[in-house]
Write a protein that holds these residues in place. Structure first.
Motif, PDB file in Angstrom:
ATOM      1  N   SER A 183       0.702  -1.140   0.004  1.00  0.00           N
ATOM      2  CA  SER A 183       0.166   0.079   0.080  1.00  0.00           C
ATOM      3  C   SER A 183       0.908   1.234   0.001  1.00  0.00           C
ATOM      4  N   SER A 184       0.295   2.387  -0.191  1.00  0.00           N
ATOM      5  CA  SER A 184       0.923   3.599  -0.275  1.00  0.00           C
ATOM      6  C   SER A 184       1.386   4.265   1.034  1.00  0.00           C
ATOM      7  N   ASN A 185       0.695   3.787   2.095  1.00  0.00           N
ATOM      8  CA  ASN A 185       0.853   4.508   3.322  1.00  0.00           C
ATOM      9  C   ASN A 185       0.879   3.423   4.608  1.00  0.00           C
ATOM     10  N   ALA A 186       1.502   3.685   5.479  1.00  0.00           N
ATOM     11  CA  ALA A 186       1.624   2.896   6.669  1.00  0.00           C
ATOM     12  C   ALA A 186       0.338   2.611   7.441  1.00  0.00           C
ATOM     13  N   GLU A 187       0.012   1.797   8.206  1.00  0.00           N
ATOM     14  CA  GLU A 187      -1.092   1.469   9.124  1.00  0.00           C
ATOM     15  C   GLU A 187      -2.307   1.257   8.095  1.00  0.00           C
ATOM     16  N   GLU A 188      -2.327   0.643   6.813  1.00  0.00           N
ATOM     17  CA  GLU A 188      -3.483   0.587   6.175  1.00  0.00           C
ATOM     18  C   GLU A 188      -3.833  -1.058   6.235  1.00  0.00           C
ATOM     19  N   GLY A 189      -3.092  -1.932   6.841  1.00  0.00           N
ATOM     20  CA  GLY A 189      -3.357  -3.258   7.133  1.00  0.00           C
ATOM     21  C   GLY A 189      -2.661  -4.232   6.385  1.00  0.00           C
ATOM     22  N   LYS A 190      -1.587  -4.008   5.606  1.00  0.00           N
ATOM     23  CA  LYS A 190      -0.993  -4.751   4.986  1.00  0.00           C
ATOM     24  C   LYS A 190      -0.401  -6.066   5.728  1.00  0.00           C
ATOM     25  N   SER A 191      -0.084  -5.876   7.082  1.00  0.00           N
ATOM     26  CA  SER A 191       0.438  -6.937   7.864  1.00  0.00           C
ATOM     27  C   SER A 191      -0.857  -7.838   8.317  1.00  0.00           C
ATOM     28  N   THR A 192      -1.765  -7.055   8.587  1.00  0.00           N
ATOM     29  CA  THR A 192      -2.945  -8.124   9.118  1.00  0.00           C
ATOM     30  C   THR A 192      -3.351  -8.950   7.767  1.00  0.00           C
ATOM     31  N   VAL A 193      -3.669  -8.263   6.626  1.00  0.00           N
ATOM     32  CA  VAL A 193      -4.268  -8.931   5.686  1.00  0.00           C
ATOM     33  C   VAL A 193      -3.253 -10.208   5.249  1.00  0.00           C
ATOM     34  N   SER A 194      -1.987  -9.924   5.005  1.00  0.00           N
ATOM     35  CA  SER A 194      -0.970 -10.783   4.472  1.00  0.00           C
ATOM     36  C   SER A 194      -0.963 -12.006   5.517  1.00  0.00           C
ATOM     37  N   ILE A 195      -0.818 -11.777   6.711  1.00  0.00           N
ATOM     38  CA  ILE A 195      -0.601 -12.981   7.711  1.00  0.00           C
ATOM     39  C   ILE A 195      -1.895 -13.858   7.583  1.00  0.00           C
ATOM     40  N   ASN A 196      -3.127 -13.282   7.800  1.00  0.00           N
ATOM     41  CA  ASN A 196      -4.338 -13.935   7.821  1.00  0.00           C
ATOM     42  C   ASN A 196      -4.575 -14.768   6.600  1.00  0.00           C
ATOM     43  N   LEU A 197      -4.199 -13.972   5.344  1.00  0.00           N
ATOM     44  CA  LEU A 197      -4.172 -14.724   4.054  1.00  0.00           C
ATOM     45  C   LEU A 197      -3.428 -15.989   4.059  1.00  0.00           C
ATOM     46  N   ALA A 198      -1.854 -15.586   4.489  1.00  0.00           N
ATOM     47  CA  ALA A 198      -1.164 -16.845   4.291  1.00  0.00           C
ATOM     48  C   ALA A 198      -1.583 -18.086   5.152  1.00  0.00           C
ATOM     49  N   ILE A 199      -2.346 -17.726   6.362  1.00  0.00           N
ATOM     50  CA  ILE A 199      -2.586 -18.812   7.168  1.00  0.00           C
ATOM     51  C   ILE A 199      -3.721 -19.632   6.481  1.00  0.00           C
ATOM     52  N   THR A 200      -4.671 -18.797   5.861  1.00  0.00           N
ATOM     53  CA  THR A 200      -5.612 -19.543   5.161  1.00  0.00           C
ATOM     54  C   THR A 200      -5.341 -20.373   3.980  1.00  0.00           C
ATOM     55  N   TYR A 201      -4.256 -20.005   3.156  1.00  0.00           N
ATOM     56  CA  TYR A 201      -3.685 -20.798   2.263  1.00  0.00           C
ATOM     57  C   TYR A 201      -3.041 -21.998   2.798  1.00  0.00           C
ATOM     58  N   ALA A 202      -2.457 -21.790   3.988  1.00  0.00           N
ATOM     59  CA  ALA A 202      -1.509 -23.000   4.656  1.00  0.00           C
ATOM     60  C   ALA A 202      -2.830 -23.911   5.077  1.00  0.00           C
ATOM     61  N   GLN A 203      -3.882 -23.387   5.623  1.00  0.00           N
ATOM     62  CA  GLN A 203      -4.851 -24.407   6.100  1.00  0.00           C
ATOM     63  C   GLN A 203      -5.421 -25.178   4.953  1.00  0.00           C
ATOM     64  N   THR A 204      -5.296 -24.907   3.786  1.00  0.00           N
ATOM     65  CA  THR A 204      -6.001 -25.513   2.682  1.00  0.00           C
ATOM     66  C   THR A 204      -4.906 -26.448   2.153  1.00  0.00           C
ATOM     67  N   GLY A 205      -3.685 -26.768   2.744  1.00  0.00           N
ATOM     68  CA  GLY A 205      -2.689 -27.673   2.205  1.00  0.00           C
ATOM     69  C   GLY A 205      -1.629 -27.312   1.435  1.00  0.00           C
ATOM     70  N   LYS A 206      -1.461 -25.860   1.167  1.00  0.00           N
ATOM     71  CA  LYS A 206      -0.739 -25.205   0.196  1.00  0.00           C
ATOM     72  C   LYS A 206       0.603 -24.897   1.091  1.00  0.00           C
ATOM     73  N   ARG A 207       1.813 -24.881   0.460  1.00  0.00           N
ATOM     74  CA  ARG A 207       2.856 -24.409   0.971  1.00  0.00           C
ATOM     75  C   ARG A 207       3.084 -22.945   0.913  1.00  0.00           C
TER      76      ARG A 207
END
Length: 199
Positions: A119-143
């Protein structure tokens, strides 16, 4: 000498007054003013709408941006652990699952294995979205390898219960350590969810 008030003027017809004034013609003036005001308002509305580039709703987003709409996430504040890990039945977790599904459908047309969130600015949710999205992908069996590429101010470690001063990507960039030695495996006990710290 006494002045004489005798004149040779005579009144032939007494003056008459019209029942309606010749000017201003009030009904005609009101009609012209109404039409002019209406036309002026239409011109102003057209100009404002023509130059208005604000996105007013998510319904117009794909048309305005020329790209598909993948999802809308509710506002959320992440605590010590990711939301989909702590509360997998929350509204935010459901929205992240929908985002993952839409991204998967979007990537069916090719062999895409890399996803960048920024994103263009800080505190827009990059960390929150990336961590949660990564976990949901891993929970489906993807590396999944989650990379904290913000070398100057890494923040993902806070939500993954990892130490701040761990070696990471910055150490591999200056050839201090091998890339495969800094990748942390099975974060939060989720098999296939690996993490590369900023360093």
């Amino acid at each position: 000498v006494i002045a004489s008030h005798i004149t040779n003027l005579r009144l032939i017809d007494p003056p008459s007054f019209a029942s309606i004034p010749k000017w201003p013609n009030i009904p005609m003036t009101l009609l012209v003013s109404y039409i002019f005001g209406l036309c002026l308002a239409l011109v102003v509305i057209y100009i404002v709408e023509y130059f208005d580039d604000v996105i007013k709703s998510v319904d117009t987003l794909p048309k305005d941006m020329g790209c598909p709409f993948l999802g809308q996430l509710p506002a959320a504040h992440m605590g010590d652990l990711p939301i989909v890990y702590q509360d997998p039945r929350s509204d935010y977790a459901e929205a992240i699952h929908a985002l993952r599904t839409n991204l998967s459908f979007l990537c069916l047309s090719g062999d895409r294995k890399l996803l960048l969130l920024t994103s263009s600015n800080a505190e827009e949710g990059k960390s929150t979205v990336s961590i949660n999205l990564a976990i949901t992908y891993a929970q489906t069996g993807k590396r999944v390898l989650l990379i904290d590429a913000d070398i100057r101010n890494p923040s993902l470690y806070k939500y993954l219960a990892r130490p701040k001063d761990a070696v990471g990507i910055s150490n591999t960039l200056i050839n201090e350590i091998d890339f495969y030695d800094v990748v942390q495996k099975s974060i939060l006990g989720i098999v296939g969810f690996d993490y590369l710290p900023g360093g």
